[in-house]
Design a protein around this motif. Structure first.
Motif, PDB file in Angstrom:
ATOM      1  N   LYS A  63     -19.607 -14.669  -3.808  1.00 17.03           N
ATOM      2  CA  LYS A  63     -18.646 -15.772  -3.760  1.00 17.03           C
ATOM      3  C   LYS A  63     -18.574 -16.483  -5.111  1.00 17.03           C
ATOM      4  CE  LYS A  63     -17.433 -19.846  -1.018  1.00 17.03           C
ATOM      5  NZ  LYS A  63     -17.821 -20.694   0.141  1.00 17.03           N
ATOM      6  N   ASP A  64     -19.721 -16.756  -5.717  1.00 15.60           N
ATOM      7  CA  ASP A  64     -19.743 -17.409  -7.028  1.00 15.60           C
ATOM      8  C   ASP A  64     -19.054 -16.537  -8.077  1.00 15.60           C
ATOM      9  OD1 ASP A  64     -21.107 -19.496  -5.901  1.00 15.60           O
ATOM     10  OD2 ASP A  64     -23.085 -18.820  -6.558  1.00 15.60           O
ATOM     11  N   SER A  65     -19.320 -15.229  -8.030  1.00 16.44           N
ATOM     12  CA  SER A  65     -18.715 -14.308  -8.995  1.00 16.44           C
ATOM     13  C   SER A  65     -17.197 -14.266  -8.840  1.00 16.44           C
ATOM     14  CB  SER A  65     -19.304 -12.905  -8.819  1.00 16.44           C
ATOM     15  OG  SER A  65     -18.682 -11.978  -9.684  1.00 16.44           O
ATOM     16  N   LEU A  66     -16.718 -14.190  -7.603  1.00 15.27           N
ATOM     17  CA  LEU A  66     -15.271 -14.124  -7.365  1.00 15.27           C
ATOM     18  C   LEU A  66     -14.581 -15.429  -7.771  1.00 15.27           C
ATOM     19  CD1 LEU A  66     -15.133 -12.271  -3.924  1.00 15.27           C
ATOM     20  CD2 LEU A  66     -14.679 -11.335  -6.190  1.00 15.27           C
ATOM     21  N   ASN A  67     -15.234 -16.566  -7.504  1.00 12.19           N
ATOM     22  CA  ASN A  67     -14.665 -17.847  -7.921  1.00 12.19           C
ATOM     23  C   ASN A  67     -14.551 -17.924  -9.444  1.00 12.19           C
ATOM     24  OD1 ASN A  67     -14.013 -19.370  -5.603  1.00 12.19           O
ATOM     25  ND2 ASN A  67     -16.166 -19.800  -5.214  1.00 12.19           N
ATOM     26  N   LYS A  68     -15.550 -17.390 -10.124  1.00 14.23           N
ATOM     27  CA  LYS A  68     -15.527 -17.379 -11.588  1.00 14.23           C
ATOM     28  C   LYS A  68     -14.393 -16.497 -12.111  1.00 14.23           C
ATOM     29  CE  LYS A  68     -18.467 -16.481 -15.603  1.00 14.23           C
ATOM     30  NZ  LYS A  68     -19.810 -16.026 -16.062  1.00 14.23           N
ATOM     31  N   GLN A  69     -14.238 -15.316 -11.521  1.00 17.03           N
ATOM     32  CA  GLN A  69     -13.159 -14.417 -11.932  1.00 17.03           C
ATOM     33  C   GLN A  69     -11.796 -15.055 -11.669  1.00 17.03           C
ATOM     34  OE1 GLN A  69     -13.567 -10.344 -10.461  1.00 17.03           O
ATOM     35  NE2 GLN A  69     -15.769 -10.605 -10.306  1.00 17.03           N
ATOM     36  N   LEU A  70     -11.676 -15.719 -10.533  1.00 17.16           N
ATOM     37  CA  LEU A  70     -10.407 -16.348 -10.180  1.00 17.16           C
ATOM     38  C   LEU A  70     -10.073 -17.474 -11.159  1.00 17.16           C
ATOM     39  CD1 LEU A  70      -8.212 -16.219  -7.958  1.00 17.16           C
ATOM     40  CD2 LEU A  70      -9.439 -18.038  -6.781  1.00 17.16           C
ATOM     41  N   ALA A  71     -11.091 -18.284 -11.498  1.00 20.73           N
ATOM     42  CA  ALA A  71     -10.873 -19.384 -12.437  1.00 20.73           C
ATOM     43  C   ALA A  71     -10.495 -18.857 -13.822  1.00 20.73           C
ATOM     44  CB  ALA A  71     -12.131 -20.245 -12.526  1.00 20.73           C
ATOM     45  N   THR A  72     -11.127 -17.768 -14.235  1.00 17.74           N
ATOM     46  CA  THR A  72     -10.820 -17.175 -15.547  1.00 17.74           C
ATOM     47  C   THR A  72      -9.369 -16.700 -15.603  1.00 17.74           C
ATOM     48  OG1 THR A  72     -13.122 -16.471 -15.858  1.00 17.74           O
ATOM     49  CG2 THR A  72     -11.446 -15.363 -17.176  1.00 17.74           C
ATOM     50  N   SER A  73      -8.937 -15.989 -14.566  1.00 16.87           N
ATOM     51  CA  SER A  73      -7.565 -15.495 -14.530  1.00 16.87           C
ATOM     52  C   SER A  73      -6.558 -16.650 -14.462  1.00 16.87           C
ATOM     53  CB  SER A  73      -7.376 -14.563 -13.330  1.00 16.87           C
ATOM     54  OG  SER A  73      -8.192 -13.418 -13.464  1.00 16.87           O
ATOM     55  N   LYS A  74      -6.908 -17.693 -13.717  1.00 13.56           N
ATOM     56  CA  LYS A  74      -6.021 -18.857 -13.615  1.00 13.56           C
ATOM     57  C   LYS A  74      -5.887 -19.537 -14.977  1.00 13.56           C
ATOM     58  CE  LYS A  74      -3.632 -21.826 -11.128  1.00 13.56           C
ATOM     59  NZ  LYS A  74      -3.282 -22.840 -12.143  1.00 13.56           N
ATOM     60  N   LYS A  75      -6.985 -19.640 -15.705  1.00 17.19           N
ATOM     61  CA  LYS A  75      -6.948 -20.254 -17.037  1.00 17.19           C
ATOM     62  C   LYS A  75      -6.088 -19.414 -17.991  1.00 17.19           C
ATOM     63  CE  LYS A  75      -9.862 -22.148 -20.705  1.00 17.19           C
ATOM     64  NZ  LYS A  75      -9.087 -21.554 -21.779  1.00 17.19           N
ATOM     65  N   VAL A 100      -7.205  -6.377 -22.480  1.00 10.28           N
ATOM     66  CA  VAL A 100      -8.040  -6.446 -21.273  1.00 10.28           C
ATOM     67  C   VAL A 100      -9.498  -6.468 -21.740  1.00 10.28           C
ATOM     68  CG1 VAL A 100      -8.733  -5.350 -19.121  1.00 10.28           C
ATOM     69  CG2 VAL A 100      -6.374  -5.171 -19.888  1.00 10.28           C
ATOM     70  N   SER A 101     -10.286  -7.481 -21.271  1.00 12.04           N
ATOM     71  CA  SER A 101     -11.683  -7.599 -21.687  1.00 12.04           C
ATOM     72  C   SER A 101     -12.617  -7.351 -20.507  1.00 12.04           C
ATOM     73  CB  SER A 101     -11.958  -8.982 -22.272  1.00 12.04           C
ATOM     74  OG  SER A 101     -11.884  -9.981 -21.271  1.00 12.04           O
ATOM     75  N   VAL A 102     -13.819  -6.868 -20.802  1.00 13.21           N
ATOM     76  CA  VAL A 102     -14.873  -6.631 -19.804  1.00 13.21           C
ATOM     77  C   VAL A 102     -16.084  -7.456 -20.212  1.00 13.21           C
ATOM     78  CG1 VAL A 102     -16.346  -4.927 -18.679  1.00 13.21           C
ATOM     79  CG2 VAL A 102     -14.038  -4.292 -19.377  1.00 13.21           C
ATOM     80  N   ASP A 103     -16.455  -8.440 -19.366  1.00 14.61           N
ATOM     81  CA  ASP A 103     -17.573  -9.348 -19.673  1.00 14.61           C
ATOM     82  C   ASP A 103     -17.366 -10.035 -21.021  1.00 14.61           C
ATOM     83  OD1 ASP A 103     -18.797  -8.716 -17.296  1.00 14.61           O
ATOM     84  OD2 ASP A 103     -19.998  -7.098 -18.147  1.00 14.61           O
ATOM     85  N   GLY A 104     -16.123 -10.459 -21.309  1.00 11.11           N
ATOM     86  CA  GLY A 104     -15.840 -11.208 -22.515  1.00 11.11           C
ATOM     87  C   GLY A 104     -15.561 -10.369 -23.742  1.00 11.11           C
ATOM     88  N   VAL A 105     -15.695  -9.045 -23.660  1.00  8.41           N
ATOM     89  CA  VAL A 105     -15.452  -8.167 -24.811  1.00  8.41           C
ATOM     90  C   VAL A 105     -14.140  -7.421 -24.581  1.00  8.41           C
ATOM     91  CG1 VAL A 105     -16.317  -6.230 -26.165  1.00  8.41           C
ATOM     92  CG2 VAL A 105     -17.913  -7.893 -25.225  1.00  8.41           C
ATOM     93  N   ARG A 106     -13.215  -7.497 -25.532  1.00  6.22           N
ATOM     94  CA  ARG A 106     -11.922  -6.819 -25.383  1.00  6.22           C
ATOM     95  C   ARG A 106     -12.112  -5.317 -25.563  1.00  6.22           C
ATOM     96  NH1 ARG A 106      -7.145 -10.553 -28.077  1.00  6.22           N
ATOM     97  NH2 ARG A 106      -7.638 -12.462 -26.918  1.00  6.22           N
ATOM     98  N   ARG A 107     -12.043  -4.609 -24.463  1.00  6.85           N
ATOM     99  CA  ARG A 107     -12.227  -3.169 -24.497  1.00  6.85           C
ATOM    100  C   ARG A 107     -10.898  -2.438 -24.673  1.00  6.85           C
ATOM    101  NH1 ARG A 107     -15.895  -0.140 -20.011  1.00  6.85           N
ATOM    102  NH2 ARG A 107     -17.395  -1.578 -20.964  1.00  6.85           N
ATOM    103  N   PHE A 146     -15.709  -4.618  -9.854  1.00  6.44           N
ATOM    104  CA  PHE A 146     -16.644  -4.929  -8.776  1.00  6.44           C
ATOM    105  C   PHE A 146     -18.001  -5.401  -9.302  1.00  6.44           C
ATOM    106  CE2 PHE A 146     -13.823  -1.859  -6.523  1.00  6.44           C
ATOM    107  CZ  PHE A 146     -13.347  -2.756  -5.580  1.00  6.44           C
ATOM    108  N   GLU A 147     -18.333  -5.071 -10.543  1.00 10.46           N
ATOM    109  CA  GLU A 147     -19.635  -5.439 -11.089  1.00 10.46           C
ATOM    110  C   GLU A 147     -19.538  -6.222 -12.393  1.00 10.46           C
ATOM    111  OE1 GLU A 147     -21.911  -1.899 -11.540  1.00 10.46           O
ATOM    112  OE2 GLU A 147     -21.961  -1.435  -9.387  1.00 10.46           O
ATOM    113  N   HIS A 148     -18.321  -6.343 -12.943  1.00  2.97           N
ATOM    114  CA  HIS A 148     -18.158  -7.044 -14.214  1.00  2.97           C
ATOM    115  C   HIS A 148     -17.014  -8.042 -14.108  1.00  2.97           C
ATOM    116  CE1 HIS A 148     -20.809  -4.112 -16.276  1.00  2.97           C
ATOM    117  NE2 HIS A 148     -20.207  -3.215 -15.502  1.00  2.97           N
ATOM    118  N   SER A 149     -16.998  -8.937 -15.092  1.00  2.00           N
ATOM    119  CA  SER A 149     -15.925  -9.921 -15.177  1.00  2.00           C
ATOM    120  C   SER A 149     -14.777  -9.335 -15.991  1.00  2.00           C
ATOM    121  CB  SER A 149     -16.437 -11.206 -15.829  1.00  2.00           C
ATOM    122  OG  SER A 149     -15.370 -12.118 -16.022  1.00  2.00           O
TER     123      SER A 149
END
Length: 360
Positions: free
Chosen positions: A163-175, A313-320, A349-352
């Motif tokens: 739940k914490d991870s999904l909320n973080k991903q949602l907030a990042t995309s919203k920002k 598109v970035s994975v865990d803050g790194v633009r891949r 499923f395992e990364h931001s």
């Protein structure tokens, strides 16, 4: 003592009868004793068998109790594993172990726990899907609300990390969406301001060019008028004394002003300037007047450099993944295709995962 009761006083016949009776009595007594002993032996045997059976039953009951306890412990252990790691395999192992539990109440409690695990997994998968759908289409506020509602249903303590991870991903995309919206609004305002300034400049340049041409034409008219007057004077005749008269011509030459106006240029749009040239030549006597009109021409300046856009598109803050395009739509299409790829979905499923479009 009665003499008849004394065996010594019995007759032989009485003695024989008495002996027979005695033997019978002894036999009866012996039989009674033997029968009693047999009975006691049978009773003891029955008691022993009974005790043995009771002990066997008790042993079986104890063994069954221990087995039941062990089966319940195994089921509890497997259920704990399924709660922490709810894979299909772990849930199946827990269900199979519950089948060995005989206690109805314990079995019912375990079955309810399995149902709870399955429902939790379903809600978790729905939340993951909702967040992923919003990440692919961050401009869609309905998908944002759907993702929020799906996450709010994760009330189990085992779902807290997810739940914490999904909320973080949602907030990042919203920002990212908010930042992109602000950037687009700022760009639109800047473009509108630049367009207004450009239009005003064009109007100002056009007004100046019109005024310049008008002044030049007025000067040409005045010059032509003066030349005409000079020609009239030059063509007149004069008489000198003695009554003799000499006629002569006076030549005159006048040149009008040369006026040149150059056009003004504006970014993104060219205006044609105007060059005006007028030459007047007057000759005395039979005066002639020649006017040469200039030609007009204008130059166009190049348009502004085209804005380019970077889709990333970035994975865990790194633009891949990133690529630069000439159009905003092309960059957005690239981002959508990348985020929807199987590789990025699995990483999500395992990364931001973050993504966006910005000016290059």
């Amino acid at each position: 003592m009665n003499k008849n009761l004394n065996p010594l006083n019995w007759t032989k016949k009485q003695q024989i009868i008495g002996g027979a009776v005695a033997i019978v009595l002894i036999g009866v007594v012996t039989t009674v004793i033997v029968n009693h002993a047999d009975h006691q032996a049978k009773v003891r045997k029955i008691e022993a068998l009974k005790n043995k059976k009771i002990k066997l039953c008790n042993d079986r009951a104890e063994k069954a109790r221990k087995l039941e306890k062990a089966n319940a412990a195994d089921s509890k252990k497997l259920l704990d594993i399924a709660e922490k790691t709810p894979t299909d395999k772990n849930i199946k192992l827990a269900e199979d172990s519950i089948l060995k539990v005989k206690n109805a109440e314990v079995k019912k409690a375990f079955d309810n726990q399995v149902v709870g695990i399955k429902n939790r997994v379903k809600l978790e998968n729905e939340a993951k899907t909702a967040v992923s759908n919003y990440q692919k289409d961050a401009m869609n506020q309905n998908k944002y609300k759907t993702a929020q509602q799906a996450i709010s249903k994760l009330t189990s303590s085992y779902s807290k990390g997810l739940k914490d991870s999904l909320n973080k991903q949602l907030a990042t995309s919203k920002k990212q969406y908010d930042d992109a919206t602000k950037a687009q609004q700022a760009k639109s305002a800047s473009d509108s301001k630049a367009k207004t300034a450009d239009t005003n400049k064009q109007q100002s340049d056009s007004t100046e060019a019109t005024n310049g041409n008008s002044n030049s034409n007025n000067a040409n008219v005045a010059s032509n008028t003066q030349n005409t007057a000079n020609n009239d004077v030059a063509s007149s005749s004069n008489s000198y004394g003695g009554g003799s008269q000499n006629n002569y011509s006076q030549g005159g030459s006048n040149t009008s002003q040369n006026n040149t106006n150059s056009g003004s240029s504006n970014q993104g749009q060219g205006d044609s300037g105007q060059n005006n040239s007028n030459t007047n030549t007057n000759t005395g006597g039979n005066g002639s007047n020649t006017n040469n009109n200039g030609s007009n021409g204008g130059n166009n300046n190049n348009n502004q450099p085209q804005i380019r856009y970077v889709g990333w598109v970035s994975v865990d803050g790194v633009r891949r993944y990133s690529q630069t395009f000439n159009a905003l739509g092309e960059a957005q299409s690239y981002v959508d295709a990348t985020v929807n790829s199987a590789e990025v979905i699995n990483l999500g499923f395992e990364h931001s995962i973050r993504y966006g479009v910005e000016p290059a």
